[in-house]
Design a protein around this motif. Sequence first.
Motif, PDB file in Angstrom:
ATOM      1  N   GLN A 125       0.859  -1.169   0.000  1.00 32.05           N
ATOM      2  CA  GLN A 125       0.000   0.000   0.000  1.00 32.05           C
ATOM      3  C   GLN A 125       0.908   1.236   0.000  1.00 32.05           C
ATOM      4  O   GLN A 125       1.787   1.361   0.848  1.00 32.05           O
ATOM      5  CB  GLN A 125      -0.885   0.003   1.237  1.00 32.05           C
ATOM      6  N   GLY A 126       0.690   2.147  -0.976  1.00 29.34           N
ATOM      7  CA  GLY A 126       1.553   3.318  -1.045  1.00 29.34           C
ATOM      8  C   GLY A 126       1.149   4.274  -2.149  1.00 29.34           C
ATOM      9  O   GLY A 126       0.022   4.252  -2.640  1.00 29.34           O
ATOM     10  N   TRP A 127       2.115   5.097  -2.562  1.00 26.61           N
ATOM     11  CA  TRP A 127       1.894   6.095  -3.598  1.00 26.61           C
ATOM     12  C   TRP A 127       3.044   6.032  -4.599  1.00 26.61           C
ATOM     13  O   TRP A 127       4.095   5.458  -4.324  1.00 26.61           O
ATOM     14  CB  TRP A 127       1.770   7.498  -3.013  1.00 26.61           C
ATOM     15  N   PHE A 128       2.833   6.647  -5.787  1.00 24.35           N
ATOM     16  CA  PHE A 128       3.870   6.656  -6.813  1.00 24.35           C
ATOM     17  C   PHE A 128       3.797   7.941  -7.639  1.00 24.35           C
ATOM     18  O   PHE A 128       2.743   8.567  -7.755  1.00 24.35           O
ATOM     19  CB  PHE A 128       3.747   5.438  -7.735  1.00 24.35           C
ATOM     20  N   ILE A 129       4.939   8.319  -8.189  1.00 23.81           N
ATOM     21  CA  ILE A 129       5.036   9.405  -9.168  1.00 23.81           C
ATOM     22  C   ILE A 129       6.083   8.998 -10.190  1.00 23.81           C
ATOM     23  O   ILE A 129       6.952   8.164  -9.907  1.00 23.81           O
ATOM     24  CB  ILE A 129       5.425  10.760  -8.527  1.00 23.81           C
ATOM     25  N   GLY A 130       6.012   9.581 -11.380  1.00 23.70           N
ATOM     26  CA  GLY A 130       7.004   9.236 -12.388  1.00 23.70           C
ATOM     27  C   GLY A 130       6.766   9.945 -13.703  1.00 23.70           C
ATOM     28  O   GLY A 130       5.900  10.819 -13.815  1.00 23.70           O
ATOM     29  N   ALA A 131       7.541   9.528 -14.697  1.00 20.85           N
ATOM     30  CA  ALA A 131       7.467  10.126 -16.030  1.00 20.85           C
ATOM     31  C   ALA A 131       7.892   9.094 -17.061  1.00 20.85           C
ATOM     32  O   ALA A 131       8.543   8.095 -16.728  1.00 20.85           O
ATOM     33  CB  ALA A 131       8.364  11.346 -16.099  1.00 20.85           C
ATOM     34  N   GLY A 132       7.535   9.362 -18.309  1.00 16.92           N
ATOM     35  CA  GLY A 132       7.918   8.452 -19.376  1.00 16.92           C
ATOM     36  C   GLY A 132       7.686   9.046 -20.745  1.00 16.92           C
ATOM     37  O   GLY A 132       7.217  10.176 -20.887  1.00 16.92           O
ATOM     38  N   VAL A 133       8.022   8.256 -21.752  1.00 12.24           N
ATOM     39  CA  VAL A 133       7.802   8.628 -23.148  1.00 12.24           C
ATOM     40  C   VAL A 133       6.970   7.536 -23.797  1.00 12.24           C
ATOM     41  O   VAL A 133       6.958   6.385 -23.341  1.00 12.24           O
ATOM     42  CB  VAL A 133       9.136   8.820 -23.905  1.00 12.24           C
ATOM     43  N   SER A 134       6.271   7.898 -24.867  1.00  9.87           N
ATOM     44  CA  SER A 134       5.394   6.922 -25.505  1.00  9.87           C
ATOM     45  C   SER A 134       5.354   7.118 -27.011  1.00  9.87           C
ATOM     46  O   SER A 134       5.745   8.155 -27.541  1.00  9.87           O
ATOM     47  CB  SER A 134       3.977   7.029 -24.932  1.00  9.87           C
ATOM     48  N   TYR A 135       4.855   6.079 -27.673  1.00  8.51           N
ATOM     49  CA  TYR A 135       4.591   6.110 -29.105  1.00  8.51           C
ATOM     50  C   TYR A 135       3.195   5.543 -29.317  1.00  8.51           C
ATOM     51  O   TYR A 135       2.793   4.592 -28.648  1.00  8.51           O
ATOM     52  CB  TYR A 135       5.610   5.270 -29.887  1.00  8.51           C
ATOM     53  N   GLY A 136       2.467   6.118 -30.269  1.00  9.36           N
ATOM     54  CA  GLY A 136       1.139   5.604 -30.553  1.00  9.36           C
ATOM     55  C   GLY A 136       0.702   5.865 -31.972  1.00  9.36           C
ATOM     56  O   GLY A 136       1.388   6.551 -32.746  1.00  9.36           O
ATOM     57  N   TYR A 137      -0.435   5.294 -32.298  1.00 13.39           N
ATOM     58  CA  TYR A 137      -1.036   5.470 -33.619  1.00 13.39           C
ATOM     59  C   TYR A 137      -2.546   5.535 -33.454  1.00 13.39           C
ATOM     60  O   TYR A 137      -3.130   4.722 -32.734  1.00 13.39           O
ATOM     61  CB  TYR A 137      -0.668   4.302 -34.549  1.00 13.39           C
ATOM     62  N   ALA A 138      -3.165   6.507 -34.116  1.00 17.41           N
ATOM     63  CA  ALA A 138      -4.622   6.664 -34.078  1.00 17.41           C
ATOM     64  C   ALA A 138      -5.205   6.270 -35.426  1.00 17.41           C
ATOM     65  O   ALA A 138      -4.847   6.844 -36.464  1.00 17.41           O
ATOM     66  CB  ALA A 138      -4.989   8.107 -33.744  1.00 17.41           C
TER      67      ALA A 138
END
Length: 194
Positions: A125-138
């Motif tokens: 049980q806890g909390w989180f924070i973070g960041a990232g990069v992504s790729y996608g297609y619509a």
Amino acid sequence: MKRALLLFTIVVSCVSQELYAQKVAVKTNLLSDAFFSPNLGVEIGFAPRWTLDVSGQFNGWTLSHDRRWKHWAVQPEVRYWLCDRFGGHFFGAHLHGGQYNIGGFDGKINMLGTDFRKLKDTRYQGWFIGAGVSYGYAFILGRHWNLETEIGLGYSYTRYDRYRCTGCGKKVETDKPHHYMGPTKAAINLVYLF
């Protein structure tokens, strides 16, 4: 006179394109829905190739056999579209944060310093924070509908309390830090464009 008329025609064309261009979308991640995590996202276009997507999800259920997968999370993302916004390829940069209460699952995965197998006999049980990069297609399905796929990688910092079993309150560890690197986003979004 011809130059003024030509200039007027160009300005009207550009303005009318902007007036009718799709600027706002609402979406749901079908993958999260499949895991009983209701979610909703809103994406707003602020430049011809740039959008801001803000998605959130919530899961407050305790499952059978005292398994827990409770959490809430928010994930804002800035996207750059390679062609026009809301269609085709895009790259994103996202932040994420939330809280969780999870245990009673046989994860059977140990990757990049995170041992999901520990979820079988204990609860975190806890909390989180973070960041990232992504790729996608619509994929454009119609005038107002898209199907969007996306995968993201990144980092999360979390602090947690660990409990001896999934249903008991006996705390084993308090305020422990953990660093996670790996997938931070996976989505198959059903999108409605306004």
